[in-house]
Design a protein around this motif. Structure first.
Motif, PDB file in Angstrom:
ATOM      1  N   ILE A 187     -64.530  -2.892 -12.233  1.00  0.00           N
ATOM      2  CA  ILE A 187     -63.767  -3.805 -13.082  1.00  0.00           C
ATOM      3  C   ILE A 187     -62.719  -3.040 -13.886  1.00  0.00           C
ATOM      4  CG2 ILE A 187     -63.909  -5.419 -15.017  1.00  0.00           C
ATOM      5  CD1 ILE A 187     -64.989  -6.564 -12.468  1.00  0.00           C
ATOM      6  N   ASP A 188     -63.068  -1.834 -14.322  1.00  0.00           N
ATOM      7  CA  ASP A 188     -62.133  -1.040 -15.129  1.00  0.00           C
ATOM      8  C   ASP A 188     -60.869  -0.711 -14.346  1.00  0.00           C
ATOM      9  OD1 ASP A 188     -63.834  -1.050 -17.285  1.00  0.00           O
ATOM     10  OD2 ASP A 188     -64.804   0.846 -16.738  1.00  0.00           O
ATOM     11  N   LEU A 189     -61.019  -0.362 -13.065  1.00  0.00           N
ATOM     12  CA  LEU A 189     -59.851  -0.056 -12.241  1.00  0.00           C
ATOM     13  C   LEU A 189     -59.012  -1.305 -11.986  1.00  0.00           C
ATOM     14  CD1 LEU A 189     -61.291   2.484  -9.631  1.00  0.00           C
ATOM     15  CD2 LEU A 189     -59.759   2.948 -11.552  1.00  0.00           C
ATOM     16  N   GLN A 190     -59.675  -2.439 -11.801  1.00  0.00           N
ATOM     17  CA  GLN A 190     -58.941  -3.688 -11.633  1.00  0.00           C
ATOM     18  C   GLN A 190     -58.151  -4.032 -12.891  1.00  0.00           C
ATOM     19  OE1 GLN A 190     -61.824  -6.630 -10.487  1.00  0.00           O
ATOM     20  NE2 GLN A 190     -61.921  -5.939  -8.357  1.00  0.00           N
ATOM     21  N   ASN A 191     -58.783  -3.841 -14.053  1.00  0.00           N
ATOM     22  CA  ASN A 191     -58.088  -4.097 -15.313  1.00  0.00           C
ATOM     23  C   ASN A 191     -56.921  -3.139 -15.514  1.00  0.00           C
ATOM     24  OD1 ASN A 191     -59.800  -6.185 -15.949  1.00  0.00           O
ATOM     25  ND2 ASN A 191     -61.124  -4.969 -17.259  1.00  0.00           N
ATOM     26  N   LEU A 192     -57.117  -1.895 -15.104  1.00  0.00           N
ATOM     27  CA  LEU A 192     -56.041  -0.916 -15.224  1.00  0.00           C
ATOM     28  C   LEU A 192     -54.850  -1.313 -14.366  1.00  0.00           C
ATOM     29  CD1 LEU A 192     -54.929   1.799 -16.211  1.00  0.00           C
ATOM     30  CD2 LEU A 192     -56.115   2.891 -14.277  1.00  0.00           C
ATOM     31  N   SER A 193     -55.117  -1.751 -13.135  1.00  0.00           N
ATOM     32  CA  SER A 193     -54.027  -2.183 -12.254  1.00  0.00           C
ATOM     33  C   SER A 193     -53.314  -3.399 -12.823  1.00  0.00           C
ATOM     34  CB  SER A 193     -54.566  -2.484 -10.853  1.00  0.00           C
ATOM     35  OG  SER A 193     -55.379  -3.647 -10.867  1.00  0.00           O
ATOM     36  N   SER A 194     -54.085  -4.309 -13.450  1.00  0.00           N
ATOM     37  CA  SER A 194     -53.491  -5.490 -14.063  1.00  0.00           C
ATOM     38  C   SER A 194     -52.611  -5.097 -15.249  1.00  0.00           C
ATOM     39  CB  SER A 194     -54.595  -6.448 -14.527  1.00  0.00           C
ATOM     40  OG  SER A 194     -54.049  -7.599 -15.127  1.00  0.00           O
ATOM     41  N   ALA A 195     -53.087  -4.160 -16.064  1.00  0.00           N
ATOM     42  CA  ALA A 195     -52.298  -3.701 -17.212  1.00  0.00           C
ATOM     43  C   ALA A 195     -51.011  -3.023 -16.759  1.00  0.00           C
ATOM     44  CB  ALA A 195     -53.129  -2.743 -18.056  1.00  0.00           C
ATOM     45  N   ILE A 196     -51.110  -2.221 -15.702  1.00  0.00           N
ATOM     46  CA  ILE A 196     -49.914  -1.560 -15.166  1.00  0.00           C
ATOM     47  C   ILE A 196     -48.912  -2.598 -14.682  1.00  0.00           C
ATOM     48  CG2 ILE A 196     -49.073  -0.129 -13.249  1.00  0.00           C
ATOM     49  CD1 ILE A 196     -51.643   1.507 -13.487  1.00  0.00           C
ATOM     50  N   TYR A 197     -49.413  -3.634 -14.003  1.00  0.00           N
ATOM     51  CA  TYR A 197     -48.536  -4.671 -13.454  1.00  0.00           C
ATOM     52  C   TYR A 197     -47.783  -5.407 -14.547  1.00  0.00           C
ATOM     53  CZ  TYR A 197     -47.280  -8.937 -10.900  1.00  0.00           C
ATOM     54  OH  TYR A 197     -46.610 -10.002 -10.352  1.00  0.00           O
ATOM     55  N   TYR A 198     -48.482  -5.765 -15.625  1.00  0.00           N
ATOM     56  CA  TYR A 198     -47.860  -6.584 -16.664  1.00  0.00           C
ATOM     57  C   TYR A 198     -47.074  -5.766 -17.693  1.00  0.00           C
ATOM     58  CZ  TYR A 198     -50.532 -10.578 -14.986  1.00  0.00           C
ATOM     59  OH  TYR A 198     -51.034 -11.587 -14.211  1.00  0.00           O
ATOM     60  N   LEU A 199     -47.496  -4.543 -17.967  1.00  0.00           N
ATOM     61  CA  LEU A 199     -46.923  -3.797 -19.075  1.00  0.00           C
ATOM     62  C   LEU A 199     -46.002  -2.650 -18.653  1.00  0.00           C
ATOM     63  CD1 LEU A 199     -50.125  -3.545 -21.339  1.00  0.00           C
ATOM     64  CD2 LEU A 199     -48.286  -5.244 -21.430  1.00  0.00           C
ATOM     65  N   PHE A 200     -46.368  -1.939 -17.596  1.00  0.00           N
ATOM     66  CA  PHE A 200     -45.632  -0.722 -17.245  1.00  0.00           C
ATOM     67  C   PHE A 200     -44.172  -0.970 -16.863  1.00  0.00           C
ATOM     68  CE2 PHE A 200     -44.527   2.749 -14.257  1.00  0.00           C
ATOM     69  CZ  PHE A 200     -44.587   3.801 -15.158  1.00  0.00           C
ATOM     70  N   PRO A 201     -43.873  -1.930 -15.941  1.00  0.00           N
ATOM     71  CA  PRO A 201     -42.458  -2.145 -15.587  1.00  0.00           C
ATOM     72  C   PRO A 201     -41.590  -2.510 -16.779  1.00  0.00           C
ATOM     73  CG  PRO A 201     -43.879  -3.212 -13.989  1.00  0.00           C
ATOM     74  CD  PRO A 201     -44.758  -2.777 -15.120  1.00  0.00           C
ATOM     75  N   ALA A 202     -42.081  -3.437 -17.625  1.00  0.00           N
ATOM     76  CA  ALA A 202     -41.284  -3.851 -18.778  1.00  0.00           C
ATOM     77  C   ALA A 202     -41.053  -2.697 -19.749  1.00  0.00           C
ATOM     78  CB  ALA A 202     -41.994  -4.995 -19.502  1.00  0.00           C
ATOM     79  N   THR A 203     -41.995  -1.766 -19.815  1.00  0.00           N
ATOM     80  CA  THR A 203     -41.853  -0.604 -20.697  1.00  0.00           C
ATOM     81  C   THR A 203     -40.858   0.405 -20.141  1.00  0.00           C
ATOM     82  OG1 THR A 203     -44.161  -0.871 -21.407  1.00  0.00           O
ATOM     83  CG2 THR A 203     -43.116   1.241 -21.869  1.00  0.00           C
ATOM     84  N   VAL A 204     -40.876   0.556 -18.829  1.00  0.00           N
ATOM     85  CA  VAL A 204     -40.060   1.596 -18.194  1.00  0.00           C
ATOM     86  C   VAL A 204     -38.626   1.135 -17.916  1.00  0.00           C
ATOM     87  CG1 VAL A 204     -39.876   3.062 -16.133  1.00  0.00           C
ATOM     88  CG2 VAL A 204     -42.094   2.681 -17.201  1.00  0.00           C
ATOM     89  N   HIS A 205     -38.400  -0.165 -17.737  1.00  0.00           N
ATOM     90  CA  HIS A 205     -37.056  -0.660 -17.423  1.00  0.00           C
ATOM     91  C   HIS A 205     -35.983  -0.150 -18.386  1.00  0.00           C
ATOM     92  CE1 HIS A 205     -38.506  -4.324 -14.870  1.00  0.00           C
ATOM     93  NE2 HIS A 205     -38.771  -3.170 -14.331  1.00  0.00           N
ATOM     94  N   PRO A 206     -36.182  -0.275 -19.707  1.00  0.00           N
ATOM     95  CA  PRO A 206     -35.132   0.217 -20.621  1.00  0.00           C
ATOM     96  C   PRO A 206     -34.876   1.714 -20.466  1.00  0.00           C
ATOM     97  CG  PRO A 206     -36.694  -1.186 -21.791  1.00  0.00           C
ATOM     98  CD  PRO A 206     -37.284  -0.910 -20.445  1.00  0.00           C
TER      99      PRO A 206
END
Length: 226
Positions: A187-206
């Protein structure tokens, strides 16, 4: 009631479905914004003399509204099907957001056919977006190689390269999240992938757009050297 994480916070089933609708609509709308940016670059490079006549504020507003409506309609089947499920297992959701796959796992009986609905929507949306992006950028690159020369060509490729980096990042994170929820992992890895999907792109775009602008890059380098 459906408990999130360890029971500290609670959300109703209706609230959970609304959260899913809002999240998925915004994620799809973000992809459509990337398509609009690709259209903007296509017109700027392939039809530069007519750019201001074509890419008007009114057209962009209309396309944005149309994109949002389209995203809402594409997400609706997922939410409607999820609302039909009869839940008989624990009401504990081991995730920080209401995900379709997480919610379906709480349902009774065979949910394979229901899972297919979400998978088909994702495949359809991704295939449409990637097809339009490839068509747009193949035309842009063709025009850049044929018409633009020298420094202008490098500038064009640099601008398109920045956008393509963002596109690849978005779809890679989405693919990672989709695969993770369908694999027998923790479950932890699934949650990590979900967090990356929702948060990482928006953080890195700028950072991607900012660092590839020469003036911003020079300022950042100077600040790091101080």
């Amino acid at each position: 009631m459906m408990a999130l994480v360890c029971g500290v916070d609670r959300i109703s089933l209706g609230g959970c479905l609304f959260q899913m609708f809002f999240m998925y609509t915004m994620v799809m709308f973000e992809s459509n914004v990337l398509l609009l940016m690709a259209l903007d670059r296509y017109v700027a490079i392939c039809k530069p003399l007519r750019y201001h006549d074509i890419m008007t504020g009114r057209l962009i507003l209309q396309l944005s509204i149309l994109s949002f409506v389209e995203c809402s309609l594409m997400v609706s089947p997922i939410i409607i099907v999820a609302s039909w499920i009869e839940f008989c297992f624990s009401n504990l959701i081991l995730d920080f957001v209401c995900e379709n796959m997480v919610l379906l796992n709480l349902g009774c009986g065979n949910i394979d056919n229901i899972q297919i609905v979400g998978l088909m929507v994702r495949i359809l949306v991704t295939a449409m977006d990637i097809t339009l992006l490839l068509m747009s950028y193949s035309r842009i690159l063709y025009s850049a190689m044929k018409i633009v020369t020298g420094k202008a060509r490098r500038k064009t490729l640099h601008t398109c390269g920045t956008h393509l980096c963002v596109v690849v990042l978005n779809y890679s994170c989405g693919l990672l999240s989709s695969i993770a929820y369908r694999m027998p992992i923790s479950i932890d890895l699934q949650n990590l992938s979900s967090a990356i999907y929702y948060l990482f792109p928006a953080t890195v775009h700028p950072l991607i757009y900012g660092y590839r602008v020469k003036e911003i890059r020079v300022c950042l380098i100077k600040s790091w050297q101080m």
